[in-house]
Design an enzyme around this catalytic site. Structure first.
Site, PDB file in Angstrom:
ATOM      1  N   ASP A  48      -6.273   3.657 -11.299  1.00 37.76           N
ATOM      2  CA  ASP A  48      -7.660   3.217 -11.433  1.00 37.76           C
ATOM      3  C   ASP A  48      -8.579   4.429 -11.308  1.00 37.76           C
ATOM      4  O   ASP A  48      -8.558   5.126 -10.288  1.00 37.76           O
ATOM      5  CB  ASP A  48      -7.981   2.195 -10.349  1.00 37.76           C
ATOM      6  CG  ASP A  48      -9.290   1.461 -10.599  1.00 37.76           C
ATOM      7  OD1 ASP A  48     -10.192   2.040 -11.214  1.00 37.76           O
ATOM      8  OD2 ASP A  48      -9.394   0.295 -10.174  1.00 37.76           O
ATOM      9  N   PHE A  99      -1.432  -0.089 -22.787  1.00 41.39           N
ATOM     10  CA  PHE A  99      -2.671   0.320 -22.135  1.00 41.39           C
ATOM     11  C   PHE A  99      -3.131   1.668 -22.688  1.00 41.39           C
ATOM     12  O   PHE A  99      -4.315   1.868 -22.975  1.00 41.39           O
ATOM     13  CB  PHE A  99      -2.439   0.421 -20.628  1.00 41.39           C
ATOM     14  CG  PHE A  99      -3.616   0.948 -19.857  1.00 41.39           C
ATOM     15  CD1 PHE A  99      -4.616   0.103 -19.415  1.00 41.39           C
ATOM     16  CD2 PHE A  99      -3.741   2.305 -19.581  1.00 41.39           C
ATOM     17  CE1 PHE A  99      -5.706   0.589 -18.712  1.00 41.39           C
ATOM     18  CE2 PHE A  99      -4.823   2.802 -18.873  1.00 41.39           C
ATOM     19  CZ  PHE A  99      -5.807   1.936 -18.437  1.00 41.39           C
ATOM     20  N   ASP A 158       0.831  -1.197   0.000  1.00 38.98           N
ATOM     21  CA  ASP A 158       0.000   0.000   0.000  1.00 38.98           C
ATOM     22  C   ASP A 158       0.870   1.254   0.000  1.00 38.98           C
ATOM     23  O   ASP A 158       1.632   1.491   0.942  1.00 38.98           O
ATOM     24  CB  ASP A 158      -0.895  -0.042   1.246  1.00 38.98           C
ATOM     25  CG  ASP A 158      -1.936   1.051   1.288  1.00 38.98           C
ATOM     26  OD1 ASP A 158      -1.806   2.031   0.542  1.00 38.98           O
ATOM     27  OD2 ASP A 158      -2.893   0.910   2.076  1.00 38.98           O
TER      28      ASP A 158
END
Length: 276
Positions: free
Chosen positions: A165, A257, A142
């Site tokens: 995201d 991407f 994290d």
């Protein structure tokens, strides 16, 4: 009495694969701390261990003990880790193509690359082997814990957040990484002159990023006049510019991407800010 031989330690990839799914983030080769078990907060990611290819697992086993870092709350000495190089923190490197390319192109910059995607760590280490780059340290876990507990103030020369995201549903906007609370955590870790570089192909998230970064008096927008793409109606911006966004810097490679997003009609926006 015959001494019992110690049991062989499992490889990094095996330890990672065996990590309990309930952990807040992959903590290989360590387990999560008790404090992390007790910590309840909204996270901007979903832990994804996924299936590694044999090549990714092999690269992880060869390189993790030497280069990898577990985000476990232990303070880091960046000068020691990177041999005195200035260090940029990259949050969310995916499969590592951009990270590896930028590391090879700029060996004088250290990259602390944080992500929660297990195959991505293996793939990044595999790419670094191919280019023989020694200026990257992959970190698993994290990024909030990394920033809050492990990095000293004014220790970073830059921050990169590429294609995080976007959490497009309104009920999930609270999970987006770039927001005021995140910036409050980041700013003390940035040295004066540090470069903050964000990129996204989701326009509502680009607008949020621009609003959050522009609201800080400690950051200077390097492209306040815009990037010249004109994605808004010309009547609103006769010069055809988008105020606040930057043209894509040559040093940021275009990824698979990103090309896929462009093929879908998405518009990619870069934001470049400097710590005052």
């Amino acid at each position: 009495m015959t001494a019992t031989a110690p049991s062989p330690q499992p490889s990094p990839s095996a330890r990672l694969s065996a990590a309990p799914a309930g952990y807040p983030a992959p903590m290989y080769p360590h387990r999560a701390t008790e404090a992390q078990h007790r910590e309840h907060r909204i996270r901007s990611f979903q832990p994804r261990r996924g299936r590694m290819t044999p090549a990714q697992a092999g690269a992880l086993d060869r390189g993790w003990e030497r280069y990898g870092l577990a985000i476990d709350g232990t303070p880091l000495d960046l000068a020691e880790l990177f041999g005195g190089l200035p260090v940029t923190l990259e949050i969310g490197f995916g499969m590592g193509e951009t990270t590896a390319a930028m590391a090879a192109a700029d060996p004088a910059m250290g990259i602390l690359a944080a992500d929660v995607h297990t195959p991505g760590h293996g793939n990044l280490l595999q790419l670094l082997e191919r280019t023989d780059s020694r200026n990257v340290r992959p970190a698993a876990g994290d990024a909030v814990i990394l920033l809050r507990d492990m990095l000293p103030d004014a220790s970073l020369a830059g921050l990169r957040v590429y294609f995080a995201d976007p959490w497009p549903k309104p009920k999930h906007h609270k999970r987006r990484l770039v927001q005021e609370s995140f910036l409050d955590l980041v700013l003390p870790r940035l040295a004066p002159g540090a470069l903050v570089h964000c990129a996204t192909d989701w326009e509502p998230y680009a607008e949020q990023m621009l609003a959050v970064l522009s609201a800080s008096p400690e950051l200077e927008n390097l492209h306040p006049e815009g990037d010249g793409t004109g994605w808004l109606e010309p009547a609103e911006h006769p010069a055809g510019t988008v105020p606040g966004y930057a043209p894509r810097p040559e040093w940021r490679p275009v990824t698979k991407f990103e090309r896929a997003g462009i093929a879908k009609g998405h518009v990619v926006h870069d934001l470049l800010f400097r710590r005052r």
